[in-house]
Scaffold this motif. Structure first.
Motif, PDB file in Angstrom:
ATOM      1  N   ILE A 137       0.794   7.332  -6.645  1.00 47.69           N
ATOM      2  CA  ILE A 137      -0.213   8.369  -6.896  1.00 47.69           C
ATOM      3  C   ILE A 137       0.421   9.741  -6.741  1.00 47.69           C
ATOM      4  CG2 ILE A 137      -2.354   9.389  -6.052  1.00 47.69           C
ATOM      5  CD1 ILE A 137      -3.222   6.550  -5.226  1.00 47.69           C
ATOM      6  N   THR A 138       1.190   9.898  -5.680  1.00 47.14           N
ATOM      7  CA  THR A 138       1.836  11.194  -5.455  1.00 47.14           C
ATOM      8  C   THR A 138       2.800  11.522  -6.596  1.00 47.14           C
ATOM      9  OG1 THR A 138       1.650  10.891  -3.071  1.00 47.14           O
ATOM     10  CG2 THR A 138       3.262  12.505  -3.844  1.00 47.14           C
ATOM     11  N   PRO A 161       0.814  -1.232   0.000  1.00 50.89           N
ATOM     12  CA  PRO A 161       0.000   0.000   0.000  1.00 50.89           C
ATOM     13  C   PRO A 161       0.840   1.272   0.000  1.00 50.89           C
ATOM     14  CG  PRO A 161      -0.795  -1.563   1.645  1.00 50.89           C
ATOM     15  CD  PRO A 161       0.501  -2.107   1.129  1.00 50.89           C
ATOM     16  N   SER A 221       0.570   4.043  -2.866  1.00 55.41           N
ATOM     17  CA  SER A 221       0.230   5.405  -2.474  1.00 55.41           C
ATOM     18  C   SER A 221       1.274   6.391  -3.003  1.00 55.41           C
ATOM     19  CB  SER A 221       0.135   5.481  -0.945  1.00 55.41           C
ATOM     20  OG  SER A 221      -0.042   6.808  -0.538  1.00 55.41           O
ATOM     21  N   ARG A 222       2.525   5.967  -2.969  1.00 51.79           N
ATOM     22  CA  ARG A 222       3.600   6.826  -3.457  1.00 51.79           C
ATOM     23  C   ARG A 222       3.473   7.053  -4.968  1.00 51.79           C
ATOM     24  NH1 ARG A 222       9.131   4.287  -3.243  1.00 51.79           N
ATOM     25  NH2 ARG A 222      10.345   5.712  -4.537  1.00 51.79           N
TER      26      ARG A 222
END
Lengths: 263, 359
Positions: free
Chosen positions: A159-160, A152, A156-157
């Motif tokens: 997306i950033t 996860p 998540s990274r």
């Protein structure tokens, strides 16, 4: 501010461009072993897609490299390219047809390049564009794991990295070196794949009783989640939506490419 | 009913179509009250104009035309870093350079030609789903636009009311969470009753890595989005957009109309103005007054409402989501400042309960 900020990339670019010229291909290629992965949209009954071993450019093709290609292939100059092969944005951010900008600019990923042009470039080096499956398979890798798609924090990274502004994403060599030794698959410009427009169509006919009804909405609306193998993989949705919006002439400032070769 | 030919709701129509299909017969084209289900034919239009579209909290002037016309709407998609709170920035994806996006005002029956232009330096393709549009995707599919390109759709504004529009490019929650929404008003044929002030207020949520108010460039936190646990809940795109220099203004004796949207992406709003009672509420953003004397009105995610009230007493009136932690801790506060002469019969301080001032 800019001189300080760009000093290091510029130095890197200069040394590395020279090395690239000597090698013919900057950074060389990484070998990606055969394996399988679960695409965002899976086909009924065959959730995993087998990917044969292949090689993938360690870096996205740079403006400097693309400039060399244009010099030796004048038909791909922006002032002589045929309109059927490239849209209005073709190399539009270059100062002139044979001027790719400052050393820092030349170290940036080449963007504003159509699918036709990217293919021609790869062919000129004896390579080809990666398939979408190849790209997505290699793109699962984090720095330390060849498959971080269930991590996860990594997802998540991504997306950033993928939602930074255009200026940041156009910086030379943005992103990270993954476990295969491939740099910048996430966080730089989006990248062409050879079959960018076939995934949606081919995956779709196996759904909804073969009516293909969802195809049209894969890139739009909440129905994009229908049939997705991992609805939380937003970075993959972004890539799919981007590819779905393209045609082979598209020339976009935030779209570059790297080449691949069969093993 | 303000307009007999356009009062048909698409949901009831769909239901009737399904029933008709099951019964093996065609949908009757009838004006009977029981048959609010007739196929509608968009009316012919005369003339052409370019719509005035406005940034929040402003609303384009009422439409005085008495005919339906062709209306050209030019909407630019711009991705840019913007203020989310003091010291906090966020890379917003916008319709027109603001979050929320431009307010669009057309008249019932207008043929709208919407030009959606995606800036060349955008990093994403974008599109638009207007809830005012009848047809698959609300225009979303036909407006998918790569950076540097423009899409054009034409649609009939058949249903009067106040509607949300939003980007619907995959992954949709992300495009909405990043600021891509706005309001389109389809004015009923006879127009809305005259008021003195009209404002555009839109509630939405932001999901960020890091706590409320953490300085710097905030990043989308998808897990918070999935958990429906926003870091920020704001009116008009940022904490404090409707306070300080941004307060809404009115004078004692004026009638105020608020066009309120809720873009979500997740939460329903319990919209309330502290110290006011809504004289009229156009529930669900419909074109007719559905309720009088309302304290708090519900606005669903992806929905809208129109509220009207007269202001009788000077002072500050606080706009809140009355799920009150949202107002106190997450930003859902705005202010309407009313100027004018005190009107003690309405409300007066007779005796203070505070400690007496020391001599």
């Amino acid at each position: 501010m800019p001189p300080v900020r760009f000093l290091l990339p510029a130095l890197v670019a200069v040394t590395w461009t020279a090395a690239a010229a000597a090698q013919g291909a900057a950074g060389g290629m990484a070998r990606i072993p055969a394996g399988s992965y679960v695409p965002l949209y899976v086909a009924a009954g065959t959730p995993e897609v087998r990917v044969a071993a292949f090689r993938l450019d360690r870096y996205a093709v740079t403006r400097g490299e693309y400039l060399a290609f244009v010099r030796s292939n004048p038909k791909w100059r922006r002032d002589s390219v045929k309109a059927v092969f490239a849209g209005e944005g073709y190399l539009a951010d270059w100062p002139a047809a044979l001027d790719a900008g400052t050393p820092t600019d030349r170290a940036r990923p080449a963007t504003g390049v159509s699918w036709f042009a990217a293919r021609a470039y790869c062919a000129s080096t004896g390579k080809r564009l990666p398939t979408t499956d190849e790209w997505e398979y290699a793109g699962r890798a984090s720095e330390h794991s060849r498959d971080a798609s269930h991590d996860p924090a990594f997802m998540s990274r991504l997306i950033t990295l993928n939602t930074a502004g255009a200026a940041e994403r156009a910086l030379p060599r943005r992103g990270f070196r993954n476990a295969y030794g491939v740099h910048g698959m996430h966080g730089g410009p989006w990248e062409w794949t050879d079959d960018f427009n076939s995934v949606l169509v081919s995956a779709d006919s196996r759904e909804a009783g073969g009516t293909g009804r969802h195809t049209d909405f894969r890139a739009v609306c909440a129905s994009a989640a229908i049939g997705a193998s991992d609805p939380s993989n937003y970075a993959a949705f972004l890539r799919h939506a981007f590819r779905a919006a393209l045609d082979a002439r598209s020339t976009i400032g935030m779209l570059g490419f790297r080449c691949a070769a069969s093993a | 009913m303000r307009s007999t030919d356009f009062t048909l709701r698409r949901s009831t129509f769909a239901l009737a179509a399904a029933v008709a299909f099951l019964a093996g017969c065609e949908v009757a084209d009838s004006d009977d009250a029981g048959a609010l289900l007739a196929m509608r034919v968009p009316p012919a239009v005369t003339g052409e104009e370019v719509a005035t579209i406005t940034a929040p909290p402003n609303v384009p002037p009422p439409i005085t035309r008495t005919n339906a016309t062709k209306v050209v709407v030019n909407l630019d998609v711009i991705e840019q870093k913007m203020r989310l709170a003091d010291g906090v920035d966020y890379t917003m994806w916008t319709f027109g350079g603001t979050t929320p996006g431009r307010f669009i005002r057309v008249r019932e029956g207008d043929q709208v030609e919407l030009h959606l232009k995606n800036a060349a330096n955008s990093t994403m393709p974008h599109n638009i789903d207007l809830h005012a549009v009848t047809g698959p995707g609300g225009g979303a599919k036909a407006t998918l636009t790569i950076p540097g390109a423009e899409s054009v759709i034409s649609f009939s504004a058949m249903n009067p009311g106040l509607y949300i529009y939003h980007c619907a490019t995959s992954p949709v929650p992300m495009h909405i969470a990043n600021g891509m929404y706005g309001l389109i008003l389809v004015e009923p044929k006879g127009g809305l009753p005259k008021v003195d002030r009209e404002y555009y207020v839109l509630q939405s949520e932001f999901y960020t890595k890091g706590e409320y108010g953490r300085p710097g460039l905030a990043q989308l936190d998808m897990e918070r989005g999935v958990d429906e646990n926003p870091t920020y809940i704001v009116f008009n795109g940022s904490v404090g957009a409707l306070t300080g220099d941004g307060v809404l203004k009115a004078n004692v004796g004026e009638r105020v109309r608020l066009f309120i949207g809720n873009a979500g992406p997740n939460l329903t709003s319990s919209f309330h103005v502290i110290g006011e009672i809504f004289d009229n509420v156009y529930g669900e953003g419909g074109p007719t007054i559905s309720e009088h004397n309302v304290q708090t009105t519900l606005i669903p995610a992806g929905g809208a409402a129109i509220v009207e009230f007269a202001v009788e007493q000077p002072g500050d009136y606080i706009l809140v989501d009355h799920a009150i932690f949202r107002a106190f801790n997450k930003g859902a506060i705005g202010i309407l400042t009313v100027a004018g002469t005190d009107n003690p019969m309405v409300l007066n301080s007779v005796k203070t309960g505070l400690a007496p001032t020391p001599k």
